[in-house]
Enzyme design. Sequence first.
Site, short mmCIF file in Angstrom:
data_model
loop_
_atom_site.label_atom_id
_atom_site.label_comp_id
_atom_site.label_asym_id
_atom_site.label_seq_id
_atom_site.Cartn_x
_atom_site.Cartn_y
_atom_site.Cartn_z
N HIS A 145 0.82 -1.21 0.00
CA HIS A 145 0.00 0.00 0.00
C HIS A 145 0.85 1.27 0.00
CE1 HIS A 145 0.43 -0.29 4.52
NE2 HIS A 145 0.56 1.01 4.37
N ASP A 176 0.48 -7.64 1.23
CA ASP A 176 0.84 -6.24 1.48
C ASP A 176 2.35 -6.04 1.53
OD1 ASP A 176 0.49 -3.57 1.83
OD2 ASP A 176 -0.37 -3.67 3.84
N SER A 254 4.76 2.10 8.19
CA SER A 254 4.46 1.02 7.25
C SER A 254 5.68 0.67 6.41
CB SER A 254 3.32 1.44 6.32
OG SER A 254 2.12 1.55 7.01
#
Length: 564
Positions: A145, A176, A254
């Site tokens: 993402h 992911d 992230s």
Amino acid sequence: MEKPARKRGRKAKATPDTEPNPNSSTTATTAAADNVVSSLTAATDTTTTDRRGSKRRRKTGKEKADDVAMVTSPERRAGRYSEHNGEYDVTAVVSKVVPSMDAVVKVFCVHTEPNFSLTWQRKRQYSSSSSGFIIGGRRVLTNAHSVEHHTQVKVKKRGSDTKYLATVLAIGTECDIAMLTVNDDEFWEGVSPLEFGDLPALQDAVTVVGYPIGGDTISVTSGVVSRIEILSYVHGSTELLGLQIDAAINSGNSGGPAFNDKGECVGIAFQSLKHEDAENIGYVIPTPVITHFICDYEKNGEYTGFPILGVEWQKMENPDLRMSVGMGNEHKGVRVKRIEPTAAESNLLNPSDIILSFDGVNVANDGTVPFRHGERIGFSYLVSQKYTGDKALVKILRNSKIREFNVNLVTHKRLIPAHIGGKPPSYYIIAGFVFTAVSVPYLRSEYGKDYDFDAPVKLLDKHLHAMAETVDEQLVVVSQVLVADINIGYEEIVNTQVIAFNNKPVKNLKSLADMVESCTEEFLKFDLEYEQIVVLRTKPAKKATRDILLTHCIPSAMSEDLKS
């Protein structure tokens, strides 16, 4: 070497192993969650609470500089100490952790997302920053993402003022994870790739390193592994093995690595739980999932995904239910409810078969299998360890007889896909009617993040329960009607499924476009959901299309993928 000063009022252990973390539950800068994870803002406090529940005041600038360094240094918190003459040897820690910290990079991405409501356009570009880390083979790992719908990706090393252009090698939507590389040789100078460690156990210490919101320099948060189970991956709309930790994971974290106390990478930070009753609950992609992604890319030259068995199953915990299907006391397993029609070996298994084991591992009545000592996990974990195209030995109970099949494992084909693989959405326009294929991003664009509550019931039913009969089947809808004289009376049709065209079933968007374009009949007749029909004269409809496209500045009546 100069010995570090010992903190006042704290005795040294006789046999030190791991240096205790004085901030066992660290605070982090308040932030909104990443653009794809659930949203929560965590407020900073003036006190920290350790695992024993005691309150202690925060360090200020008045303490000795050595003491502050001992508390806040990531080298001290992340490393393991060796003992020499009753004192700690910091050299062992620095040599182990500093190279690991240098392998953590900041990722800058410019995104240009598709406009799913006006499918012939794209949205205004925006920028984001996240974290990543260097692995072997001149590659960088980050979250999928973080680079989704990218138009440009750059990376910057710790302590550097230079951003290097990066190339995206692979994006693993389900897990992911994304893999990048940098062509500039200068980027790779003086950096050692991270080594991966084993899957940690419960209560093992972890340190998450990255570049979260609140500053430009590297940030470190520490915690412990609090849960290991099959988790829901928000971005991938799938369920895979995951770690739950009690360290804060904020926007920008992230893609950053999670280290164990040996300086080895044991996971990738990727999402957090945002709830008013929860604090400091973050989730990490563990090494088995990371290794699967890397091996998949190396084996196939691209990312092919995680395979599925292709069945929906039911627990067999009720004794009467087990008795009715001929299960004895020696049998345990789960009942097959439905089989994916697109599964390669869908003809081998039947509804009401009892799956007793998968690749020699017995399946319990609740659908779990042994994992590690004292732990059990859903048997889908065994399936996720396989690769697309692999075979698995499945033992079943059918009509009180045990049978075994070698089942071919394939990737999941959803009727309403969770993603469209970074491609622009498809569309077709005739007489102002905009047709498109439904996907989860389309539903989210039309109805917001709570689309699973606000979307029409029939669309949700197909999203949650319908199965694709063929690999190319799509759910085609009239997205909207661009008002013109030719379509008077049809203006209020919105997001309604197209069932048939001129009494021929609509299998996908391309088949619909081909049938309309080649139609020589007098009328174009569309059968829609809820017994609704649309009828237009063929020649005037095709002629009006050109004027409608010109009025709305639409470059073409169909997307490029439908022209081939």
